[in-house]
Design an enzyme around this catalytic site. Sequence first.
Site, mmCIF file in Angstrom:
data_model
loop_
_atom_site.group_PDB
_atom_site.id
_atom_site.type_symbol
_atom_site.label_atom_id
_atom_site.label_comp_id
_atom_site.label_asym_id
_atom_site.label_seq_id
_atom_site.Cartn_x
_atom_site.Cartn_y
_atom_site.Cartn_z
ATOM 1 N N CYS A 82 -7.273 -45.511 13.776
ATOM 2 C CA CYS A 82 -7.630 -45.136 12.400
ATOM 3 C C CYS A 82 -7.063 -43.778 11.988
ATOM 4 O O CYS A 82 -6.558 -43.630 10.877
ATOM 5 C CB CYS A 82 -9.150 -45.169 12.203
ATOM 6 S SG CYS A 82 -10.070 -43.933 13.145
ATOM 7 N N HIS A 134 -14.638 -42.317 12.540
ATOM 8 C CA HIS A 134 -13.719 -43.239 11.873
ATOM 9 C C HIS A 134 -13.290 -42.659 10.529
ATOM 10 O O HIS A 134 -14.074 -41.990 9.859
ATOM 11 C CB HIS A 134 -14.417 -44.595 11.669
ATOM 12 C CG HIS A 134 -13.501 -45.694 11.248
ATOM 13 N ND1 HIS A 134 -12.486 -46.183 12.052
ATOM 14 C CD2 HIS A 134 -13.450 -46.420 10.103
ATOM 15 C CE1 HIS A 134 -11.858 -47.152 11.412
ATOM 16 N NE2 HIS A 134 -12.424 -47.311 10.226
ATOM 17 N N HIS A 146 -7.966 -49.096 6.493
ATOM 18 C CA HIS A 146 -8.238 -48.431 7.761
ATOM 19 C C HIS A 146 -7.784 -49.313 8.907
ATOM 20 O O HIS A 146 -7.469 -50.487 8.708
ATOM 21 C CB HIS A 146 -9.729 -48.119 7.889
ATOM 22 C CG HIS A 146 -10.601 -49.341 7.885
ATOM 23 N ND1 HIS A 146 -11.336 -49.734 8.977
ATOM 24 C CD2 HIS A 146 -10.844 -50.264 6.927
ATOM 25 C CE1 HIS A 146 -12.008 -50.840 8.682
ATOM 26 N NE2 HIS A 146 -11.719 -51.182 7.437
#
Length: 192
Positions: A82, A134, A146
């Site tokens: 990510c 994240h 993502h």
Amino acid sequence: MKKTLLVVCMLLGAMSLNLQAQTSTEKNNSPEDPDNLAKEYFSQIMGIAASASTNTKLYQFVYDWIGTPYRLGGKTKKGIDCSKFAYEVYEKVFNTSIGNNSRNIYTQVDPINKNELKPGDLVFFKIRSRSITHVGVYLGDRKFAHASTSRGVMISNLDEAYWRRYYFNGGRMSLKAQNETGSEEEEVLHLN
């Protein structure tokens, strides 16, 4: 009989309004304008309202990476995580270098409210942790791109229960952070 007549009238009225809306849209968006065609295309395939799709370079980049598998520490189309995905977006779309992990990236942004997010902003999550774990890139219309550990590079919706649960904050690259990473000019990252 009265119900049938009422339904027919309602359908004709709705069709008339739809036709008027299409006519006014066609007048405003010249079909020969490549930017408008690109906006329409990406709005359809990504599920984002055309009015929210302001940066075709961002959408083209995301589209090219959709389906790339997740790989921790990866940074190529063979596999990416990510933070490296966010890094690549900023490097290639906005000509700006950002940090190499989600916590580090968060230190470079100005926190912003979820309601103020614009395409190109970053969204941060704390998934089963007290720390940021994240990061994604906001696309507009509550959608973000993502690299998911389970499905690779994809587009998700901030309103999905999972993402609502772990959402931490949004962030916009600060001019201070841009200048520290070598950007000489004060440029706006949101190309409209």
